[in-house]
Design a protein around this motif. Structure first.
Motif, mmCIF file in Angstrom:
data_model
loop_
_atom_site.group_PDB
_atom_site.id
_atom_site.type_symbol
_atom_site.label_atom_id
_atom_site.label_comp_id
_atom_site.label_asym_id
_atom_site.label_seq_id
_atom_site.Cartn_x
_atom_site.Cartn_y
_atom_site.Cartn_z
ATOM 1 N N ALA A 27 16.995 -10.935 -14.001
ATOM 2 C CA ALA A 27 17.255 -12.040 -13.078
ATOM 3 C C ALA A 27 17.340 -11.512 -11.644
ATOM 4 O O ALA A 27 17.787 -10.389 -11.388
ATOM 5 C CB ALA A 27 18.554 -12.751 -13.450
ATOM 6 N N LEU A 28 16.907 -12.338 -10.707
ATOM 7 C CA LEU A 28 16.785 -11.934 -9.307
ATOM 8 C C LEU A 28 18.002 -12.371 -8.497
ATOM 9 O O LEU A 28 18.104 -13.524 -8.077
ATOM 10 C CB LEU A 28 15.510 -12.524 -8.704
ATOM 11 N N ASN A 29 18.932 -11.451 -8.272
ATOM 12 C CA ASN A 29 20.020 -11.712 -7.343
ATOM 13 C C ASN A 29 19.620 -11.187 -5.963
ATOM 14 O O ASN A 29 18.513 -10.688 -5.766
ATOM 15 C CB ASN A 29 21.323 -11.085 -7.831
ATOM 16 N N VAL A 30 20.512 -11.291 -5.007
ATOM 17 C CA VAL A 30 20.185 -10.889 -3.639
ATOM 18 C C VAL A 30 19.827 -9.408 -3.578
ATOM 19 O O VAL A 30 18.833 -9.015 -2.946
ATOM 20 C CB VAL A 30 21.349 -11.210 -2.680
ATOM 21 N N GLU A 31 20.619 -8.568 -4.220
ATOM 22 C CA GLU A 31 20.357 -7.131 -4.205
ATOM 23 C C GLU A 31 18.956 -6.819 -4.733
ATOM 24 O O GLU A 31 18.230 -6.004 -4.164
ATOM 25 C CB GLU A 31 21.394 -6.407 -5.061
ATOM 26 N N THR A 32 18.579 -7.496 -5.813
ATOM 27 C CA THR A 32 17.270 -7.241 -6.418
ATOM 28 C C THR A 32 16.141 -7.751 -5.539
ATOM 29 O O THR A 32 15.108 -7.091 -5.386
ATOM 30 C CB THR A 32 17.200 -7.881 -7.816
ATOM 31 N N LEU A 33 16.311 -8.920 -4.955
ATOM 32 C CA LEU A 33 15.290 -9.441 -4.047
ATOM 33 C C LEU A 33 15.115 -8.537 -2.834
ATOM 34 O O LEU A 33 13.987 -8.293 -2.392
ATOM 35 C CB LEU A 33 15.654 -10.857 -3.603
ATOM 36 N N GLU A 34 16.217 -8.050 -2.292
ATOM 37 C CA GLU A 34 16.117 -7.155 -1.136
ATOM 38 C C GLU A 34 15.441 -5.840 -1.517
ATOM 39 O O GLU A 34 14.623 -5.306 -0.753
ATOM 40 C CB GLU A 34 17.506 -6.904 -0.554
ATOM 41 N N ALA A 35 15.742 -5.333 -2.708
ATOM 42 C CA ALA A 35 15.077 -4.116 -3.179
ATOM 43 C C ALA A 35 13.588 -4.370 -3.403
ATOM 44 O O ALA A 35 12.741 -3.529 -3.073
ATOM 45 C CB ALA A 35 15.736 -3.627 -4.463
ATOM 46 N N PHE A 36 13.259 -5.520 -3.954
ATOM 47 C CA PHE A 36 11.864 -5.917 -4.166
ATOM 48 C C PHE A 36 11.135 -5.957 -2.822
ATOM 49 O O PHE A 36 10.014 -5.448 -2.685
ATOM 50 C CB PHE A 36 11.838 -7.286 -4.834
ATOM 51 N N ASP A 37 11.777 -6.530 -1.830
ATOM 52 C CA ASP A 37 11.188 -6.627 -0.493
ATOM 53 C C ASP A 37 10.924 -5.232 0.079
ATOM 54 O O ASP A 37 9.849 -4.967 0.644
ATOM 55 C CB ASP A 37 12.150 -7.405 0.409
ATOM 56 N N GLU A 38 11.869 -4.326 -0.095
ATOM 57 C CA GLU A 38 11.689 -2.959 0.384
ATOM 58 C C GLU A 38 10.598 -2.238 -0.413
ATOM 59 O O GLU A 38 9.833 -1.425 0.149
ATOM 60 C CB GLU A 38 13.010 -2.199 0.291
ATOM 61 N N ALA A 39 10.520 -2.520 -1.706
ATOM 62 C CA ALA A 39 9.462 -1.920 -2.522
ATOM 63 C C ALA A 39 8.087 -2.387 -2.052
ATOM 64 O O ALA A 39 7.114 -1.614 -2.071
ATOM 65 C CB ALA A 39 9.671 -2.266 -3.993
ATOM 66 N N LEU A 40 7.985 -3.623 -1.619
ATOM 67 C CA LEU A 40 6.719 -4.116 -1.073
ATOM 68 C C LEU A 40 6.379 -3.399 0.232
ATOM 69 O O LEU A 40 5.201 -3.134 0.502
ATOM 70 C CB LEU A 40 6.789 -5.631 -0.858
ATOM 71 N N ASP A 41 7.398 -3.093 1.036
ATOM 72 C CA ASP A 41 7.153 -2.280 2.242
ATOM 73 C C ASP A 41 6.558 -0.931 1.851
ATOM 74 O O ASP A 41 5.601 -0.457 2.470
ATOM 75 C CB ASP A 41 8.468 -2.038 3.001
ATOM 76 N N GLU A 42 7.141 -0.310 0.834
ATOM 77 C CA GLU A 42 6.667 0.992 0.387
ATOM 78 C C GLU A 42 5.250 0.897 -0.162
ATOM 79 O O GLU A 42 4.399 1.757 0.104
ATOM 80 C CB GLU A 42 7.612 1.553 -0.677
ATOM 81 N N ALA A 43 4.972 -0.156 -0.930
ATOM 82 C CA ALA A 43 3.619 -0.345 -1.468
ATOM 83 C C ALA A 43 2.608 -0.518 -0.347
ATOM 84 O O ALA A 43 1.486 0.004 -0.415
ATOM 85 C CB ALA A 43 3.594 -1.550 -2.402
ATOM 86 N N ALA A 44 2.994 -1.255 0.691
ATOM 87 C CA ALA A 44 2.089 -1.470 1.822
ATOM 88 C C ALA A 44 1.839 -0.184 2.596
ATOM 89 O O ALA A 44 0.768 -0.002 3.184
ATOM 90 C CB ALA A 44 2.666 -2.544 2.745
ATOM 91 N N ALA A 45 2.821 0.717 2.599
ATOM 92 C CA ALA A 45 2.675 1.982 3.319
ATOM 93 C C ALA A 45 1.802 2.979 2.568
ATOM 94 O O ALA A 45 1.312 3.942 3.162
ATOM 95 C CB ALA A 45 4.054 2.591 3.577
ATOM 96 N N ARG A 46 1.638 2.766 1.265
ATOM 97 C CA ARG A 46 0.797 3.655 0.459
ATOM 98 C C ARG A 46 -0.640 3.134 0.466
ATOM 99 O O ARG A 46 -0.928 2.029 0.944
ATOM 100 C CB ARG A 46 1.301 3.696 -0.989
ATOM 101 N N ASP A 47 -1.537 3.925 -0.105
ATOM 102 C CA ASP A 47 -2.922 3.463 -0.271
ATOM 103 C C ASP A 47 -2.992 2.645 -1.557
ATOM 104 O O ASP A 47 -3.615 3.028 -2.542
ATOM 105 C CB ASP A 47 -3.860 4.671 -0.338
ATOM 106 N N THR A 48 -2.320 1.491 -1.532
ATOM 107 C CA THR A 48 -2.256 0.624 -2.707
ATOM 108 C C THR A 48 -3.488 -0.267 -2.756
ATOM 109 O O THR A 48 -3.702 -1.099 -1.868
ATOM 110 C CB THR A 48 -0.984 -0.236 -2.679
ATOM 111 N N ARG A 49 -4.279 -0.112 -3.788
ATOM 112 C CA ARG A 49 -5.471 -0.935 -3.959
ATOM 113 C C ARG A 49 -5.281 -2.002 -5.027
ATOM 114 O O ARG A 49 -6.050 -2.963 -5.088
ATOM 115 C CB ARG A 49 -6.665 -0.047 -4.302
#
Length: 257
Positions: A27-49
């Motif tokens: 389940a997605l609480n605030v902590e998890t959503l914020e971590a998900f958002d940061e993980a998307l930042d990391e994915a965008a910074a990588r050569d994610t295809r």
């Protein structure tokens, strides 16, 4: 990348983000959503295809937003929570690379909305999906009313939202809610093969294709056609376009960067 509720993996241009709260059915609480958002930042910074999104454990993709957390929220708190959920889901939809949702179990409420934001949905035969918010006295709040009605036919969307119906993988496939249903123990392998195939495609062309497809429900047809034309012509002169067409003329497999 030290998140307690989200795990991150990047290999061979494929990034996998896993919601990792199996004891709460992811389940997605605030902590998890914020971590998900940061993980998307990391994915965008990588050569994610290719980006793969899934849930930890054997029972749930994402069983929804955290109801225990939401229960006593004020209207202002709910608005803030909705904005956070929308930000994460919108980022999935607009992520520069194709997004695959590996739906390995329950995908209710916000979890279904996460899946709806993906480009491709592959479901385990055990998956169960639904916009179940009505029985909580609310409605879908992270894009479900809009994306669901664009993916399936209008009456199916209304029935799913009005009744809060939970549909199994086979019915979801019939409705067009998912694109593939596979054996539960084959889901990871099928998604990995699909991601590997996509990762070998020309990245700029895939990004342009996604941008164009995302405009289908946002632009008038004439504007969409002009947008597609600009994207198409803009790819000429790229290394991938040169390699793809040269390989075709030379009757060989292309070797994209």
């Amino acid at each position: 990348m030290d998140w307690e509720t989200v795990s991150f993996d990047h290999e061979n241009h494929v990034t996998t983000i896993t919601v990792d709260r199996p004891d709460r059915l992811n389940a997605l609480n605030v902590e998890t959503l914020e971590a998900f958002d940061e993980a998307l930042d990391e994915a965008a910074a990588r050569d994610t295809r290719v980006l793969v999104v899934t849930g930890a454990g054997d029972d749930a993709f994402v069983a929804g937003a955290d109801i225990a957390y939401m229960k006593d929220m004020s209207v202002a708190d709910a608005q803030t929570y909705a904005e956070l959920g929308h930000r994460v889901v919108n980022r999935l939809e607009s992520f520069r690379a194709p997004v695959i949702a590996a739906v390995n179990g329950y995908a209710f409420g916000g979890g279904c909305e996460v899946a709806l934001a993906a480009d491709i949905r592959v479901a385990s035969e055990r998956a169960v999906l639904g916009q179940t918010e009505i029985d909580l006295g609310i409605v879908p709040g992270w894009g479900g009313t809009q994306r669901l009605a664009r993916l399936v036919n209008d009456e199916v969307a209304r029935r799913l939202v009005f009744f809060g119906e939970r549909v199994d993988a086979q019915d979801a496939d019939q409705y067009g809610l998912v694109g593939d249903v596979v054996a539960h123990d084959q889901l990871d392998a099928v998604v990995a093969d699909m991601a590997a195939d996509l990762a070998e495609k020309p990245a700029f062309a895939l990004q342009s294709a996604k941008e164009a497809l995302n405009q289908v429900h946002r632009m008038h047809l004439d504007a969409g056609l002009q947008y597609e034309q600009r994207l198409w012509s803009g790819l000429f002169g790229t290394e991938d376009q040169k390699e793809g067409m040269t390989a075709f003329v030379e009757d060989r497999e292309p070797n994209f960067e």
